[in-house]
Design a protein around this motif. Structure first.
Motif: not given
Length: 155
Positions: A96-102
């Motif tokens: 489900e996660v398209l993008e993830a940013y720290l």
């Protein structure tokens, strides 16, 4: 690694590939005013230099049954290397996660997910996100409309 020096012909090539990654080398060369062989050489050099990271296809969220996008800000309860590493890897493994940013600032992560409405979002939260160790707080916002979407900067 230093970025290679790009001339205007390279930038024209990149703009065309950004518009249509499936364009044939012959069509690309014609559009930018080069013969096929030098055009192919330039593309290959930019691939090898890492200017062109890859090629992909864009899929319709709606056609795949997950028309809604939610942006989630996440705060972790610990800020050690192991927590960041395991949390980030868990996000990367979720379909489900398209993008993830720290991030820096108030929240540790910004996550973009594709879901099927509020029921799909609730399921994602309860069955996926809230099961991850280290999560302290999250805040969610449903996207109403996309005004601009770009996957790379304009060359």
């Amino acid at each position: 690694m230093n970025a290679p020096e790009l001339d205007e012909i390279d930038r024209k090539i990149l703009r065309e590939l950004r518009r249509d990654g499936r364009i044939s080398n012959t069509q690309l060369a014609e559009k930018i005013g080069l013969s096929a062989s030098p055009c192919w050489n330039r593309v290959r050099q930019m691939e090898e230099a890492g200017v062109i990271e890859g090629y992909t296809v864009l899929l319709s969220q709606k056609a795949l049954g997950v028309p809604d996008t939610v942006m989630i800000e996440v705060t972790l309860d610990r800020h050690d290397d192991d927590t960041f590493e395991s949390f980030g890897q868990a996000l990367a493994d979720m379909p489900e996660v398209l993008e993830a940013y720290l991030l820096t600032g108030e929240y540790d992560y910004l996550i973009k997910v594709a879901v099927a409405g509020t029921a799909g979002y609730e399921e994602f939260l309860r069955r996926r996100l809230y099961k991850l160790p280290g999560l302290r707080h999250s805040r969610s916002t449903f996207v109403l409309r996309v005004m601009k979407r770009s996957y790379s900067p304009e060359p």
